[in-house]
Design an enzyme around this catalytic site. Structure first.
Site, PDB file in Angstrom:
ATOM      1  N   SER A   1       0.830  -1.205   0.000  1.00  0.00           N
ATOM      2  CA  SER A   1       0.000   0.000   0.000  1.00  0.00           C
ATOM      3  C   SER A   1       0.860   1.249   0.000  1.00  0.00           C
ATOM      4  CB  SER A   1      -0.892  -0.002   1.250  1.00  0.00           C
ATOM      5  OG  SER A   1      -1.465   1.265   1.468  1.00  0.00           O
TER       6      SER A   1
ATOM      7  N   TYR B   1      -2.218  -0.205  10.084  1.00  0.00           N
ATOM      8  CA  TYR B   1      -2.431  -0.751   8.745  1.00  0.00           C
ATOM      9  C   TYR B   1      -1.146  -0.632   7.918  1.00  0.00           C
ATOM     10  CZ  TYR B   1      -3.935  -1.012   3.878  1.00  0.00           C
ATOM     11  OH  TYR B   1      -4.029  -1.330   2.543  1.00  0.00           O
TER      12      TYR B   1
END
Length: 363
Positions: free
Chosen positions: A151, A176
């Site tokens: 990501s 995350y």
């Protein structure tokens, strides 16, 4: 350009997170362009967001597979954190290519619900790596390429833009992001120790039809339709490298076919067959401009009435914890190695989303 060294035709491909936004679109693209192909999908179908959207995506796959009689599609409902299930999947289907897209997504959700990130993003990914490692047991051919989702969040609060895969990324601003960086480190270790060809893809703000309702464009649409006020963070001074889902899928498909080469170093040990790429639009958009285009396209698609008072439903607010002001992908390596650069304009992408939304919600 990297040479293609993985032929997808007639191979078995495991796609984790197959009912997810990117996963389902990848399965559809492979069915349409790589006949014959044998795809195994796994997804836990959790209720992080509206499960009916996941069911809709799976139905789209079922509809598509009917058109391709030489190809096959097997779906398993389950979690990649279930080691016995993953080991059984690998034993039963012996995948040649593994695309790991299963993960608990969302920066903000990770602040209040950390457990699910550890379970899916760390334990789940470890199970995938272990299964890939053991796919070579008894001199079997095993997995030719592991492709996995990372990501843009790994760049944290990096000040240097555009973000390059050469940048240092050890200052995550959310759990995350930390789990995604951990995936890259784990994959590197397994590539080194067990010679597993792996490629990580840092996705930048993916959007499009049947996307995730927790993403800004989708959430804004739901709120505007309900007459609620939308909050625009950092007083509208955020920029995002919005990337249309079809561009992401095209990038993933090209990467799948070119695994990092296995070779040994001077010490006779494997040089890790490992790579990481950015996939982004390479063109960050200001959040206020993005909202402006979104509202125009929602009116055009008749999701909202022509006289909708947007100003009365917009509120500029400070930055959220875990967020970053800018995401901006340097996609030079992707272009050089695969001859590919995402090119769908924000207006074109949001138009497709608005048209889908009108049909799906029967506006």
């Amino acid at each position: 350009m990297k040479a293609k060294n993985v032929n997808l035709k007639n191979k078995t491909i495991l796609v984790t997170g197959a009912a997810g936004f990117i996963g389902s679109n990848l399965v559809l693209e492979l069915l349409r362009t790589t006949e014959p192909v044998h795809i195994v999908g796994i997804d836990n179908m959790n209720d992080y967001y509206d499960v009916s959207i996941k069911e809709y995506r799976l139905q789209q796959i079922e509809n598509e597979v009917q058109k391709h009689t030489d190809s096959s599609w097997n779906f398993v409902k389950g979690s990649i954190a279930n080691k016995a299930l993953i080991d059984q999947l690998f034993a039963d289907y012996k995948p040649t290519v593994v695309v790991n897209l299963a993960a608990q997504a969302g920066v903000r959700y990770s602040i209040s619900n950390p457990d699910v990130y550890i379970e899916s993003n760390l334990i789940g990914f470890y199970n995938i790596l272990e299964a890939c490692r053991h796919s070579y047991d008894n001199d079997a051919v095993g997995v030719e390429h592991l492709v996995y989702a990372s990501s843009s969040s790994v760049y944290g609060s990096n000040k240097k833009i555009p973000y390059s895969t050469d940048d240092k990324v050890d200052n995550p601003v959310s759990l995350y992001a930390a789990t995604k960086k951990s995936n890259e480190l784990m994959a590197h270790a397994y590539s080194k120790l067990y010679n597993i060809p792996s490629t990580g893809l840092r996705f930048f703000t993916v959007y499009g039809p049947a996307g995730r309702p927790d993403m800004a464009y989708f959430g804004f649409t739901n709120k505007l339709r309900a007459g609620d006020t939308i909050q625009i963070f950092n007083y509208g001074n955020c920029k995002r490298d919005f990337t249309f889902v079809d561009d992401i899928v095209e990038g993933v498909k090209r990467v799948m076919q070119a695994a990092p080469e296995k070779k040994n170093g001077e010490d006779g040990l494997p040089i890790p067959p490992y790579a990481v790429y950015n996939i982004g639009n390479n063109q960050p958009e200001n959040l206020l401009d993005f909202v402006d285009i979104l509202q125009q396209e929602l009116i055009r698609a008749e999701v909202l009435p022509a006289d909708y008072d947007f100003e009365a439903h917009k509120k500029l607010v400070p930055m959220q914890p875990g967020d970053v002001p800018v995401t901006y992908a340097d996609t030079t390596a992707l272009e050089e190695d695969f001859g590919f650069n995402p090119a769908t304009s924000l207006r074109e992408g949001l138009r497709k989303f608005a048209e889908w939304y009108k049909v799906f919600y029967q506006v």
